[in-house]
Design a protein around this motif. Structure first.
Motif, mmCIF file in Angstrom:
data_model
loop_
_atom_site.group_PDB
_atom_site.id
_atom_site.type_symbol
_atom_site.label_atom_id
_atom_site.label_comp_id
_atom_site.label_asym_id
_atom_site.label_seq_id
_atom_site.Cartn_x
_atom_site.Cartn_y
_atom_site.Cartn_z
ATOM 1 N N ASP A 1 -2.280 8.384 -10.221
ATOM 2 C CA ASP A 1 -2.140 6.951 -9.977
ATOM 3 C C ASP A 1 -1.588 6.806 -8.566
ATOM 4 O O ASP A 1 -0.383 6.879 -8.340
ATOM 5 C CB ASP A 1 -1.200 6.327 -11.009
ATOM 6 C CG ASP A 1 -1.002 4.831 -10.782
ATOM 7 O OD1 ASP A 1 -1.602 4.286 -9.827
ATOM 8 O OD2 ASP A 1 -0.242 4.214 -11.545
ATOM 9 N N SER B 1 -1.148 4.407 -6.714
ATOM 10 C CA SER B 1 -0.253 3.294 -6.431
ATOM 11 C C SER B 1 1.201 3.753 -6.416
ATOM 12 O O SER B 1 2.057 3.123 -5.768
ATOM 13 C CB SER B 1 -0.441 2.174 -7.456
ATOM 14 O OG SER B 1 -0.019 2.590 -8.752
ATOM 15 N N LYS B 2 1.502 4.855 -7.098
ATOM 16 C CA LYS B 2 2.856 5.406 -7.094
ATOM 17 C C LYS B 2 3.239 5.980 -5.729
ATOM 18 O O LYS B 2 4.415 6.248 -5.478
ATOM 19 C CB LYS B 2 2.982 6.502 -8.160
ATOM 20 C CG LYS B 2 2.811 6.007 -9.586
ATOM 21 C CD LYS B 2 2.917 7.163 -10.578
ATOM 22 C CE LYS B 2 2.753 6.675 -12.006
ATOM 23 N NZ LYS B 2 2.814 7.810 -12.980
ATOM 24 N N HIS C 1 2.373 4.437 -2.834
ATOM 25 C CA HIS C 1 2.402 3.360 -1.849
ATOM 26 C C HIS C 1 3.836 3.104 -1.389
ATOM 27 O O HIS C 1 4.765 2.984 -2.191
ATOM 28 C CB HIS C 1 1.815 2.080 -2.438
ATOM 29 C CG HIS C 1 0.354 2.164 -2.727
ATOM 30 N ND1 HIS C 1 -0.353 1.164 -3.369
ATOM 31 C CD2 HIS C 1 -0.560 3.144 -2.470
ATOM 32 C CE1 HIS C 1 -1.620 1.517 -3.483
ATOM 33 N NE2 HIS C 1 -1.773 2.712 -2.942
ATOM 34 N N ALA D 1 -9.076 4.957 -1.916
ATOM 35 C CA ALA D 1 -7.773 5.004 -2.590
ATOM 36 C C ALA D 1 -6.748 5.751 -1.743
ATOM 37 O O ALA D 1 -5.578 5.359 -1.661
ATOM 38 C CB ALA D 1 -7.919 5.655 -3.957
ATOM 39 N N GLU E 1 -5.523 3.666 1.185
ATOM 40 C CA GLU E 1 -4.469 2.699 0.855
ATOM 41 C C GLU E 1 -3.092 3.355 0.882
ATOM 42 O O GLU E 1 -2.102 2.719 1.271
ATOM 43 C CB GLU E 1 -4.747 2.078 -0.517
ATOM 44 C CG GLU E 1 -3.881 0.881 -0.865
ATOM 45 C CD GLU E 1 -4.098 -0.308 0.063
ATOM 46 O OE1 GLU E 1 -3.261 -1.243 0.005
ATOM 47 O OE2 GLU E 1 -5.074 -0.317 0.847
ATOM 48 N N VAL E 2 -3.022 4.621 0.491
ATOM 49 C CA VAL E 2 -1.766 5.361 0.607
ATOM 50 C C VAL E 2 -1.376 5.496 2.080
ATOM 51 O O VAL E 2 -0.216 5.291 2.458
ATOM 52 C CB VAL E 2 -1.890 6.756 -0.043
ATOM 53 C CG1 VAL E 2 -0.620 7.571 0.185
ATOM 54 C CG2 VAL E 2 -2.170 6.627 -1.539
ATOM 55 N N THR F 1 -0.213 2.059 3.517
ATOM 56 C CA THR F 1 1.083 1.558 3.038
ATOM 57 C C THR F 1 2.247 2.474 3.403
ATOM 58 O O THR F 1 3.386 2.198 3.021
ATOM 59 C CB THR F 1 1.053 1.370 1.507
ATOM 60 O OG1 THR F 1 0.747 2.624 0.879
ATOM 61 C CG2 THR F 1 0.020 0.328 1.111
#
Length: 477
Positions: free
Chosen positions: A260, A262-263, A265, A288, A291-292, A295
């Motif tokens: 995941d 998003s963890k 970011h 994906a 995005e890491v 951010t």
């Protein structure tokens, strides 16, 4: 401490120089002793990660996450023998010798050390070995047996020989061995740059991709800037952190082994993502990972692409190095370029990051890639037809092998690498691994948490895979 987590009791603990051993008792439910009957592996595998997470959260309030500098090993106690073996290991652990400042010269009853790179009994450290590294657990490579008629499917090596021009290139480099190798690796960097669609100043070569990882971690991590990575991934990352005294932020993968992202970011930490991941074979889309990167603008994001050439077109994050100044993409000649024994890796990044890593390289090993390996790698990189042919063969054999495994009751994700990650209910995976080994077929088994029900199988030639299935069918009956 006794009751801070439901149904878990800390029975004993031993403080080592840089880690702690905890003996925890897991109850079956609201009542009942933990070892009568003993907890099942399934229950323990669920409780232990949650317990560790809770323990970290509580201690982080005062100590910060730098206290947690590596993951954990869990050992399920099913019998008094298990109990005695584990605590004998702790009592005779080299870290404890260093802590007690005494030198043990003999073992009355040696036991195996988890994670020992030699897979042999406990080896004694000399009394001169630095206490700072007393608890260092080396990386465990795939077993290297020298047996006739061995089918070696355990180290993710390429089953095909190097490109036809490699031998002549190496022979041509022999007369120059009286001189030091080209410390700029100019010809090799140019060949890699052409292959990747970047400029030579975007390339740094290393003695295998592991050295590029070491250079990056030394340059962009320290005691105050941790490295974040998944709990199930390339096991060399925590070893490098322990060696370099880098705090670790270990992020759990999901139940299906996916990441995941998003963890990751906004962590404000150096991040390394193996893509495709090992040993799970799973691939993250470039968007994906971007995005890491986006951010975490003030931190380095390392994308370890050891297996990227088996993942299909447009899977690499190399294009991100042209768009962002905080991305390092690491690749290797060991897998898709058939040169594991030559020990050549490289990374792609903007020139400023390459200069940072070169500063580290020239501080300890300027001539890090020898002349023969440079010549071999140039020849391999320039033979694009052979590269595409062997990669295509491996991907075709991978698909055929997965189909046949599923017909035999195995399950696992679709692989984006040159190996498969599978499980089955027909027989314990450890037993399959051991019985294949007895027949001269090596695959990989991991006893680590969450992996002990899985096997990692490198894709070989069609003939090697046929031998694998012949032996597997005899084992399964």
């Amino acid at each position: 401490m006794i009751a801070f987590y439901p149904h878990v009791r800390i029975e004993k603990y031993v403080v080592m120089p840089n880690h702690i051993h905890l003996l925890i008792a897991i109850q079956q439910g609201p009542s009942g002793a933990s070892r009568t009957p003993p907890p099942t592996s399934a229950r323990a595998s669920q409780v232990i990660p949650m317990f560790i997470s809770t323990l970290k959260r509580l201690t982080n309030k005062t100590a910060g996450h730098a206290l947690w500098q590596r993951g954990y090993y869990d050992h399920i106690i099913r019998s008094p023998d298990d109990y005695n073996t584990i605590w004998h290991y702790i009592d005779t652990n080299p870290a404890k010798w260093a802590q007690d400042t005494r030198y043990v010269t003999d073992f009355p009853d040696p036991v195996r050390r988890p994670g020992c790179c030699t897979n042999k009994e406990v080896t004694q450290m000399s009394r001169y070995f630095t206490k700072t590294l007393a608890a260092l657990e080396p990386y465990t490579p795939g077993e290297q047996l020298k047996l006739p008629d061995l089918v070696k499917l355990n180290a993710n090596e390429n089953p095909y020989p190097p490109a036809p021009g490699v031998a002549a290139a190496v022979a041509g480099a022999v007369p120059g061995l009286r001189l030091y190798s080209d410390l700029t690796e100019a010809a090799l960097c140019a060949a890699i740059a052409r292959h990747c669609g970047v400029q030579p100043e975007n390339i740094l070569c290393g003695n295998g991709s592991d050295e590029n990882l070491l250079l990056a971690l030394r340059a962009f991590c320290d005691e105050t800037h941790p490295l974040a990575f998944a709990d199930i991934t390339y096991s060399f990352y925590p070893v490098l952190c322990d060696l370099l005294h880098i705090p670790q932020h270990v992020i759990l993968v999901e139940e299906d082994f996916s990441l995941d992202l998003s963890k990751y970011h906004g962590l404000n930490e150096t991040i390394v993502i193996a893509n495709p991941n090992a040993p799970t074979t799973l691939l993250q889309p470039v968007a994906a990972i971007e995005e890491v990167v986006r951010t975490n603008p003030d931190s380095i994001v390392i994308v370890d692409e050891a297996y990227i050439d088996f993942a299909g077109p447009n899977a690499s994050c190399v294009p991100l190095t042209k768009k962002y100044d905080n991305v390092i993409v690491v690749q290797t000649f060991s897998k898709s370029h058939n040169l594991a024994g030559a020990r050549v890796g490289f990374c792609v990044a903007n020139p400023e990051l390459i200069a940072d890593m070169n500063r580290i390289k020239f501080s300890y090993s300027p001539y890090n890639v020898n002349s023969l390996s440079q010549a071999a790698a140039v020849a391999a990189m320039e033979d694009e037809n052979y590269f595409r042919d062997t990669v295509g063969k491996i991907c075709a054999t991978r698909a055929d092998t997965m189909t046949k495994l599923r017909e035999r009751g195995f399950t696992g994700p679709d692989s984006a690498t040159n190996f498969l990650f599978v499980t089955t209910s027909r027989m314990p995976c450890k037993q399959i691994f051991e019985r294949l080994r007895q027949k001269g077929v090596l695959i990989r088994y991991f006893s680590a948490p969450r992996l002990s029900d899985y096997l990692r199988i490198t894709i070989g030639t069609p003939e090697q895979m046929q031998r694998f299935f012949e032996e597997l069918d005899l084992i399964l009956g």
